[in-house]
Design a protein around this motif. Structure first.
Motif, PDB file in Angstrom:
ATOM      1  N   GLY A 262       0.812  -1.211   0.000  1.00  0.00           N
ATOM      2  CA  GLY A 262       0.000   0.000   0.000  1.00  0.00           C
ATOM      3  C   GLY A 262       0.841   1.253   0.000  1.00  0.00           C
ATOM      4  N   ALA A 263       0.690   2.076  -1.044  1.00  0.00           N
ATOM      5  CA  ALA A 263       1.469   3.311  -1.174  1.00  0.00           C
ATOM      6  C   ALA A 263       0.620   4.533  -0.852  1.00  0.00           C
ATOM      7  CB  ALA A 263       2.060   3.423  -2.581  1.00  0.00           C
ATOM      8  N   GLY A 264      -0.208   4.411   0.211  1.00  0.00           N
ATOM      9  CA  GLY A 264      -0.846   5.591   0.778  1.00  0.00           C
ATOM     10  C   GLY A 264       0.188   6.360   1.588  1.00  0.00           C
TER      11      GLY A 264
ATOM     12  N   ASP B 244       1.334  -0.994  -4.824  1.00  0.00           N
ATOM     13  CA  ASP B 244      -0.024  -0.519  -4.603  1.00  0.00           C
ATOM     14  C   ASP B 244      -0.910  -0.990  -5.751  1.00  0.00           C
ATOM     15  OD1 ASP B 244      -1.353   1.851  -2.704  1.00  0.00           O
ATOM     16  OD2 ASP B 244      -2.373   1.592  -4.625  1.00  0.00           O
ATOM     17  N   LYS B 245      -2.171  -1.242  -5.444  1.00  0.00           N
ATOM     18  CA  LYS B 245      -3.095  -1.754  -6.461  1.00  0.00           C
ATOM     19  C   LYS B 245      -3.551  -0.683  -7.451  1.00  0.00           C
ATOM     20  CE  LYS B 245      -7.421  -1.046  -3.906  1.00  0.00           C
ATOM     21  NZ  LYS B 245      -8.668  -1.664  -3.418  1.00  0.00           N
ATOM     22  N   GLU B 246      -3.422   0.598  -7.088  1.00  0.00           N
ATOM     23  CA  GLU B 246      -3.887   1.673  -7.959  1.00  0.00           C
ATOM     24  C   GLU B 246      -2.807   2.051  -8.975  1.00  0.00           C
ATOM     25  OE1 GLU B 246      -6.930   2.495  -7.871  1.00  0.00           O
ATOM     26  OE2 GLU B 246      -7.521   1.654  -5.936  1.00  0.00           O
TER      27      GLU B 246
ATOM     28  N   PRO C  57       0.203   6.594  -6.684  1.00  0.00           N
ATOM     29  CA  PRO C  57       0.336   6.470  -5.228  1.00  0.00           C
ATOM     30  C   PRO C  57      -0.596   7.423  -4.497  1.00  0.00           C
ATOM     31  CG  PRO C  57       2.110   7.806  -6.097  1.00  0.00           C
ATOM     32  CD  PRO C  57       1.316   7.322  -7.289  1.00  0.00           C
TER      33      PRO C  57
ATOM     34  N   GLY D  76      -3.038   6.294  -1.932  1.00  0.00           N
ATOM     35  CA  GLY D  76      -4.153   5.681  -1.210  1.00  0.00           C
ATOM     36  C   GLY D  76      -5.409   6.512  -1.389  1.00  0.00           C
TER      37      GLY D  76
ATOM     38  N   LEU E  82       3.212  -0.086  -9.212  1.00  0.00           N
ATOM     39  CA  LEU E  82       1.782   0.196  -9.162  1.00  0.00           C
ATOM     40  C   LEU E  82       1.004  -0.854  -9.951  1.00  0.00           C
ATOM     41  CD1 LEU E  82       2.042   4.054  -9.705  1.00  0.00           C
ATOM     42  CD2 LEU E  82       1.735   2.843  -7.530  1.00  0.00           C
TER      43      LEU E  82
ATOM     44  N   SER F 199      -1.745  -5.824  -6.736  1.00  0.00           N
ATOM     45  CA  SER F 199      -2.477  -5.976  -5.478  1.00  0.00           C
ATOM     46  C   SER F 199      -2.001  -7.214  -4.716  1.00  0.00           C
ATOM     47  CB  SER F 199      -3.984  -6.081  -5.733  1.00  0.00           C
ATOM     48  OG  SER F 199      -4.279  -7.196  -6.555  1.00  0.00           O
TER      49      SER F 199
END
Length: 441
Positions: free
Chosen positions: A8-10, A28-30, A33, A35, A223, A226
């Protein structure tokens, strides 16, 4: 060699990577970056995934943010209001009764006096043992509780106040003295209350600019990937791209529920604790308005049930760059049960009609207004619900993750708490500092 893996790159994940001095892999799944502290552009507007403002208190984070944004930020003064009883009053409600009907003001002041006589003026201790309704009455009296505190928070959290503890209230709910409440009932006082009287916001690019500013300072970020499975006995993760990686330590910023669902095999000794975790979702409706200056406010709270939304914010008042010239922008927040956010086009059309009627009735928009953008953004994990079982459940879960699986679960949703962006940055730094000091196998 086993690396540290950050899922997770929040802001918490980025901060952990930023401060780590050991090899790591961050994913990160998105496709960008940040979150939930992300932004997107549409028809010339820049929208966030609901309101994200930088309320800074810690000297380190103040210095860090200003260094990262390199002067490209705006220092804003909060201009927050409540709309109830068909009038606008300043935030916080309990300190700004001026303008409300006389009987409401009397209810509020008499109730506060009665609560002081009955319970004293000291803040109640052991908040996790006191339900939110009882805490409100003890802290603010029956009037303030009835006219704002209870209806607004039950609307926001989506659960009865009797099933929620007051443990989260801490710095988030201002507690003015009786004389301040009385002063705020006779005049439009300008005194600031609460943890967020001022905030920073990027000049351009929305809140996404902060994550973008951190990204050049981190390594090994991938990116569109997930986390699919955590084989905790082998200290391995399985990713959506088919890769398997072994970790020395896993730092997860996923919502805690989502991390636990991915444990393989699922540890049955934390099943009961897992079942105790509760949360609410929200639907963020980002709206572009084809008219300038629809409001001069930062945001508005709506405690009454007749409005489907609990809060409306105005990003163009944080910085004008987020809306095309001659237009305005809003985010409208609606609470919903997990898995029950309105996603069909029919549901969204019906909801927007209700939202439009509500915004017209309180004077925010006009019947003739046009909306070049109406975007519905579901946020499945929005508010962690604090109840009597939360603390014990988290203790059991986090002890197990640390002892059995070498996993740290951090950030607002990873740590399963109510917090703001500064705290996410500090969580990441604290975790990195701990890992930097340890000898990892």
């Amino acid at each position: 060699m086993k690396n540290i893996i950050i899922a997770g790159a929040g802001l918490a994940g980025l901060s952990c990577a930023y401060h780590l001095k050991k090899p790591y892999f961050l994913f990160d799944k998105e496709d960008q970056p940040g979150g939930l502290s992300r932004s997107y552009e549409k028809e010339g507007y820049t929208f966030d995934y609901t309101g994200h403002l930088l309320h800074l208190h810690n000297p380190y984070t103040k210095k860090l943010i200003k260094k990262l944004l390199q002067g490209c930020y705006v220092e804003c003064q909060r201009n927050a209001w409540i709309y109830s009883k068909n009038v606008y009053t300043r935030y916080p409600f309990q300190a700004n009764l001026f303008g409300l009907p006389r009987h409401v003001i009397k209810d509020c002041i008499d109730g506060l006096r009665d609560s002081h006589k009955k319970y004293g003026i000291e803040n109640p201790k052991n908040l996790h043992f006191l339900n939110f309704r009882d805490w409100c009455v003890r802290t603010f009296g029956k009037g303030i509780s009835k006219h704002f505190m209870i209806p607004y928070n039950e609307k926001l959290w989506g659960v009865p106040g009797t099933t929620m503890s007051a443990e989260w209230c801490g710095p988030f709910v201002p507690k003015p003295r009786l004389e301040e409440v009385i002063a705020g009932s006779f005049s439009d006082q300008q005194k600031s209350f609460g943890y967020n009287p001022a905030f920073l916001y990027p000049k351009k690019g929305g809140i996404q600019s902060l994550a973008n500013a951190m990204t050049p300072h981190v390594q090994n970020l991938q990116l569109n990937i997930s986390l699919e499975k955590v084989r905790w006995k082998e200290q391995q993760i399985h990713l959506s791209n088919g890769q398997t990686q072994t970790y020395a330590h896993l730092v997860s910023t996923l919502p805690l529920v989502e991390l636990l669902k991915r444990l393989d095999p699922f540890p049955h000794d934390i099943q009961s604790a897992f079942d105790q975790l509760r949360w609410s979702s929200i639907l963020c409706i980002n709206i572009g308005v084809q008219r300038p200056h629809i409001s001069d406010k930062s945001w508005i709270y709506f405690p009454e049930k007749k409005y489907p939304f609990y809060r409306v914010g105005f990003p163009m008042n944080f910085t004008p760059s987020v809306a095309p010239k001659g237009t305005s922008s809003m985010y409208v927040e609606v609470s919903c049960r997990p898995g029950a956010c309105m996603t069909s086009s029919h549901e969204q059309t019906h909801l927007f009609r209700q939202i439009r009627r509500g915004l017209i009735s309180c004077g925010v928009i006009k019947r003739t207004d046009q909306f070049p953008v109406i975007d519905f953004i579901p946020i499945p994990y929005a508010y962690v619900i604090y109840d009597a079982s939360r603390r014990a459940a988290l203790t059991q879960i986090f002890n197990w993750l640390h002892r059995k699986a070498r996993i740290s679960s951090i950030g607002r949703y990873g740590a399963w708490k109510y917090s703001f962006m500064e705290e996410a940055l500090l969580d990441g730094k604290k975790t990195a500092d701990t890992l930097n000091s340890q000898k990892l196998l």
